[in-house]
Scaffold this motif. Structure first.
Motif, PDB file in Angstrom:
ATOM      1  N   THR A  32       0.812  -1.216   0.000  1.00 28.72           N
ATOM      2  CA  THR A  32       0.000   0.000   0.000  1.00 28.72           C
ATOM      3  C   THR A  32       0.846   1.266   0.000  1.00 28.72           C
ATOM      4  OG1 THR A  32      -0.176  -0.276   2.406  1.00 28.72           O
ATOM      5  CG2 THR A  32      -2.041  -1.023   1.070  1.00 28.72           C
ATOM      6  N   TYR A  33       2.155   1.124  -0.024  1.00 27.66           N
ATOM      7  CA  TYR A  33       3.095   2.241  -0.139  1.00 27.66           C
ATOM      8  C   TYR A  33       2.855   3.327   0.917  1.00 27.66           C
ATOM      9  CZ  TYR A  33       3.686   0.199  -4.811  1.00 27.66           C
ATOM     10  OH  TYR A  33       3.907  -0.666  -5.869  1.00 27.66           O
ATOM     11  N   ASP A  34       2.537   2.912   2.136  1.00 22.46           N
ATOM     12  CA  ASP A  34       2.197   3.895   3.170  1.00 22.46           C
ATOM     13  C   ASP A  34       3.009   3.733   4.445  1.00 22.46           C
ATOM     14  OD1 ASP A  34       1.110   1.525   4.095  1.00 22.46           O
ATOM     15  OD2 ASP A  34      -0.880   2.361   4.513  1.00 22.46           O
ATOM     16  N   ARG A  35       3.995   2.832   4.458  1.00 21.00           N
ATOM     17  CA  ARG A  35       4.744   2.589   5.698  1.00 21.00           C
ATOM     18  C   ARG A  35       6.087   1.940   5.392  1.00 21.00           C
ATOM     19  NH1 ARG A  35       0.347  -1.537   7.863  1.00 21.00           N
ATOM     20  NH2 ARG A  35      -0.869  -0.130   6.553  1.00 21.00           N
ATOM     21  N   ILE A  36       6.928   1.902   6.426  1.00 18.48           N
ATOM     22  CA  ILE A  36       8.188   1.170   6.367  1.00 18.48           C
ATOM     23  C   ILE A  36       8.155   0.113   7.456  1.00 18.48           C
ATOM     24  CG2 ILE A  36      10.697   1.295   6.636  1.00 18.48           C
ATOM     25  CD1 ILE A  36      10.557   4.152   5.569  1.00 18.48           C
ATOM     26  N   THR A  37       8.446  -1.110   7.080  1.00 14.37           N
ATOM     27  CA  THR A  37       8.396  -2.219   8.022  1.00 14.37           C
ATOM     28  C   THR A  37       9.740  -2.939   8.067  1.00 14.37           C
ATOM     29  OG1 THR A  37       7.618  -3.789   6.347  1.00 14.37           O
ATOM     30  CG2 THR A  37       5.931  -2.564   7.582  1.00 14.37           C
ATOM     31  N   LEU A  38       9.974  -3.630   9.167  1.00 12.01           N
ATOM     32  CA  LEU A  38      11.142  -4.483   9.324  1.00 12.01           C
ATOM     33  C   LEU A  38      10.697  -5.839   9.847  1.00 12.01           C
ATOM     34  CD1 LEU A  38      13.719  -2.104  11.097  1.00 12.01           C
ATOM     35  CD2 LEU A  38      13.744  -2.811   8.699  1.00 12.01           C
ATOM     36  N   ARG A  39      11.348  -6.864   9.393  1.00  2.82           N
ATOM     37  CA  ARG A  39      11.195  -8.187   9.998  1.00  2.82           C
ATOM     38  C   ARG A  39      12.580  -8.801  10.134  1.00  2.82           C
ATOM     39  NH1 ARG A  39       7.423 -11.654   6.049  1.00  2.82           N
ATOM     40  NH2 ARG A  39       6.210  -9.731   5.904  1.00  2.82           N
ATOM     41  N   ARG A  40      12.703  -9.745  11.082  1.00  2.47           N
ATOM     42  CA  ARG A  40      14.027 -10.321  11.378  1.00  2.47           C
ATOM     43  C   ARG A  40      13.900 -11.828  11.522  1.00  2.47           C
ATOM     44  NH1 ARG A  40      16.790  -7.044  15.698  1.00  2.47           N
ATOM     45  NH2 ARG A  40      14.987  -7.683  16.929  1.00  2.47           N
ATOM     46  N   SER A  41      14.905 -12.529  11.029  1.00  2.00           N
ATOM     47  CA  SER A  41      14.935 -13.986  11.133  1.00  2.00           C
ATOM     48  C   SER A  41      16.386 -14.443  11.178  1.00  2.00           C
ATOM     49  CB  SER A  41      14.227 -14.627   9.935  1.00  2.00           C
ATOM     50  OG  SER A  41      14.453 -16.031   9.895  1.00  2.00           O
ATOM     51  N   HIS A  42      16.616 -15.586  11.826  1.00  2.00           N
ATOM     52  CA  HIS A  42      17.972 -16.141  11.859  1.00  2.00           C
ATOM     53  C   HIS A  42      18.337 -16.797  10.529  1.00  2.00           C
ATOM     54  CE1 HIS A  42      18.850 -15.189  15.994  1.00  2.00           C
ATOM     55  NE2 HIS A  42      17.736 -15.758  16.401  1.00  2.00           N
ATOM     56  N   THR A  43      17.328 -17.080   9.691  1.00  5.97           N
ATOM     57  CA  THR A  43      17.582 -17.652   8.378  1.00  5.97           C
ATOM     58  C   THR A  43      16.846 -16.834   7.321  1.00  5.97           C
ATOM     59  OG1 THR A  43      15.673 -19.145   8.482  1.00  5.97           O
ATOM     60  CG2 THR A  43      17.776 -19.975   9.335  1.00  5.97           C
ATOM     61  N   LEU A  44      17.335 -16.896   6.100  1.00  2.99           N
ATOM     62  CA  LEU A  44      16.652 -16.228   5.003  1.00  2.99           C
ATOM     63  C   LEU A  44      15.291 -16.853   4.742  1.00  2.99           C
ATOM     64  CD1 LEU A  44      19.755 -15.855   2.681  1.00  2.99           C
ATOM     65  CD2 LEU A  44      18.387 -13.953   3.565  1.00  2.99           C
ATOM     66  N   SER A  45      15.217 -18.183   4.811  1.00  2.00           N
ATOM     67  CA  SER A  45      13.949 -18.852   4.547  1.00  2.00           C
ATOM     68  C   SER A  45      12.916 -18.558   5.630  1.00  2.00           C
ATOM     69  CB  SER A  45      14.161 -20.368   4.429  1.00  2.00           C
ATOM     70  OG  SER A  45      14.708 -20.891   5.625  1.00  2.00           O
ATOM     71  N   SER A  61      -1.986  12.879   4.275  1.00  4.46           N
ATOM     72  CA  SER A  61      -2.082  13.498   2.953  1.00  4.46           C
ATOM     73  C   SER A  61      -2.176  15.013   3.071  1.00  4.46           C
ATOM     74  CB  SER A  61      -3.303  12.961   2.209  1.00  4.46           C
ATOM     75  OG  SER A  61      -3.140  11.594   1.905  1.00  4.46           O
ATOM     76  N   GLY A  62      -1.441  15.682   2.223  1.00  2.22           N
ATOM     77  CA  GLY A  62      -1.484  17.135   2.197  1.00  2.22           C
ATOM     78  C   GLY A  62      -0.566  17.813   3.179  1.00  2.22           C
ATOM     79  N   THR A  63       0.246  17.015   3.909  1.00  2.00           N
ATOM     80  CA  THR A  63       1.092  17.619   4.945  1.00  2.00           C
ATOM     81  C   THR A  63       2.549  17.771   4.509  1.00  2.00           C
ATOM     82  OG1 THR A  63       1.455  15.441   5.946  1.00  2.00           O
ATOM     83  CG2 THR A  63      -0.371  16.761   6.792  1.00  2.00           C
ATOM     84  N   GLY A  64       2.855  17.456   3.262  1.00  2.00           N
ATOM     85  CA  GLY A  64       4.231  17.667   2.827  1.00  2.00           C
ATOM     86  C   GLY A  64       4.759  16.571   1.943  1.00  2.00           C
ATOM     87  N   ALA A  65       6.085  16.519   1.865  1.00  2.00           N
ATOM     88  CA  ALA A  65       6.748  15.702   0.861  1.00  2.00           C
ATOM     89  C   ALA A  65       6.733  14.205   1.165  1.00  2.00           C
ATOM     90  CB  ALA A  65       8.191  16.167   0.707  1.00  2.00           C
ATOM     91  N   MET A  66       6.456  13.801   2.382  1.00  2.00           N
ATOM     92  CA  MET A  66       6.501  12.377   2.731  1.00  2.00           C
ATOM     93  C   MET A  66       5.092  11.826   2.967  1.00  2.00           C
ATOM     94  SD  MET A  66       9.873  12.023   5.178  1.00  2.00           S
ATOM     95  CE  MET A  66       9.583  13.470   6.196  1.00  2.00           C
ATOM     96  N   SER A  67       4.155  12.178   2.076  1.00  2.00           N
ATOM     97  CA  SER A  67       2.765  11.808   2.314  1.00  2.00           C
ATOM     98  C   SER A  67       2.181  10.842   1.292  1.00  2.00           C
ATOM     99  CB  SER A  67       1.893  13.072   2.376  1.00  2.00           C
ATOM    100  OG  SER A  67       2.041  13.856   1.209  1.00  2.00           O
ATOM    101  N   GLU A  68       2.971  10.400   0.293  1.00  2.00           N
ATOM    102  CA  GLU A  68       2.452   9.459  -0.696  1.00  2.00           C
ATOM    103  C   GLU A  68       3.566   8.538  -1.208  1.00  2.00           C
ATOM    104  OE1 GLU A  68      -0.575   8.853  -1.553  1.00  2.00           O
ATOM    105  OE2 GLU A  68      -1.522  10.543  -0.531  1.00  2.00           O
ATOM    106  N   LEU A  69       3.162   7.360  -1.660  1.00  2.00           N
ATOM    107  CA  LEU A  69       4.005   6.434  -2.421  1.00  2.00           C
ATOM    108  C   LEU A  69       5.391   6.243  -1.806  1.00  2.00           C
ATOM    109  CD1 LEU A  69       3.094   7.432  -6.096  1.00  2.00           C
ATOM    110  CD2 LEU A  69       2.113   5.624  -4.692  1.00  2.00           C
TER     111      LEU A  69
END
Length: 341
Positions: A32-45, A61-69
């Motif tokens: 949805t291009y609206d957040r940054i997430t992190l996940r962690r694992s001891h293995t790639l799989s 929305s409408g509050t500046g440069a970091m409000s979309e996509l």
């Protein structure tokens, strides 16, 4: 050879993996291009089933440069702090007159030990000295201890949507040197549907540095190219870099993997080099490809020629179920999957 457990994360384009002492950190473009997430694992799989944590959300929305996509976040360790680079647009995300998106590059930092539970600080836009469409920043610390940034940006005087630039950094959010253009789309395979070079990623091996990048449209024509420089060369001199004349990683219809690209690099626990990339498993996309969520994160082992050149092979068959899958099992009906990674 056993197949790898692919995909490693569903519906995450622009995948970025960082190996740390505490395991693998994963981020990528959220559908949805609206957040940054992190996940962690001891293995790639194990990244597929790892808990996902939202560490930042777009501004209202409408509050500046970091409000979309919100596109293509990457997490890096720079000195004693964490840094995340990402691209974001204002509410008017597309400039219809210029026929381009309005993204700029932004930086977050965290001084806590754990980037998932720690506090992130907005450092604002990374000023590249050019007020044009820019995205896909990546970074590395060279053997001289200095940090470099490589990114994609549009020059309105050059045909196309983005070229690749490099600069040395004063700190994670401030350029120390003027941007230098490393490469622009000029080969036929870089100009299919879109004229673009984007998604740089840095791979170091022996006495050379490689920068892969993605080019053309985001359908099956999307492919990975490569620049090469000697590690002891002046990395800010375009003459230090050589572009491979052909793409080094492309679609493979035999395994229904299309548009591999926007990759990152990591290593296995035993030191083997890994390419992490996204692919679709179909080409019949309904509507705007930008909002088709089924670009999944895959991995592949990198082979090395005797002269130290990386070989990325071909995209692998999906060995795990994927939405809208058209993958076919091998003739014996079984997949020999290596779950040790």
């Amino acid at each position: 050879m056993a197949l790898l457990p692919n995909p490693i994360v569903l519906q995450r384009a622009d995948p970025f993996v960082l190996r740390t002492d505490d395991g693998y950190l994963f981020t990528g473009s959220y559908p949805t291009y609206d957040r940054i997430t992190l996940r962690r694992s001891h293995t790639l799989s194990g990244l597929q089933t790892a808990e996902e944590h939202t560490i930042w959300r777009k501004h209202a929305s409408g509050t500046g440069a970091m409000s979309e996509l919100i596109w293509a976040p990457e997490i890096h360790r720079v000195g004693d702090r964490w840094a995340i680079y990402f691209a974001a647009a204002p509410t008017t995300a597309i400039d219809q007159a210029a026929d381009t998106f309005q993204h700029r590059i932004f930086c977050l930092t965290c001084d806590d030990a754990d980037p998932i539970t720690g506090t992130w600080t907005e450092r604002g836009q990374v000023d590249t000295g050019m007020d044009t469409f820019s995205l896909d920043a990546t970074t590395f610390t060279h053997t001289d201890g200095r940090q470099y940034l490589i990114w994609a940006q549009q020059d309105l005087a050059i045909e196309g949507h983005s070229n690749l630039y490099i600069a040395r950094m004063a700190d994670p959010w401030t350029l120390e040197t003027k941007p230098v253009m490393l490469s622009k789309p000029e080969l036929d395979w870089e100009k299919i549907r879109f004229i673009v070079e984007e998604g740089p990623a840095v791979l170091r091996h022996g006495d050379r540095i490689f920068v892969t990048f993605s080019a053309s449209g985001t359908g099956p024509e999307y492919a990975v190219g490569m620049l090469t420089a000697n590690a002891d060369a002046d990395l800010l001199d375009p003459a230090s870099w050589t572009k491979s004349p052909e793409p080094v990683f492309t679609s493979d219809e035999t395994v229904r993997q299309f548009g591999p690209g926007h990759n990152s690099f990591t290593t296995t626990p035993d030191g083997r080099d890994v390419i992490v990339y996204h692919c679709r498993n179909y080409v019949e996309i309904l509507g705007d490809p930008l909002f088709d969520p089924n670009r999944h994160a895959y991995m592949g082992l990198i082979a090395w020629d005797e002269d130290g050149t990386p070989r990325f092979g071909k995209p692998q068959l999906a060995t795990r179920w994927t939405p809208a899958t058209t993958d076919v099992l091998p003739p014996d009906g079984r997949l020999d999957v290596d779950e040790t990674l």
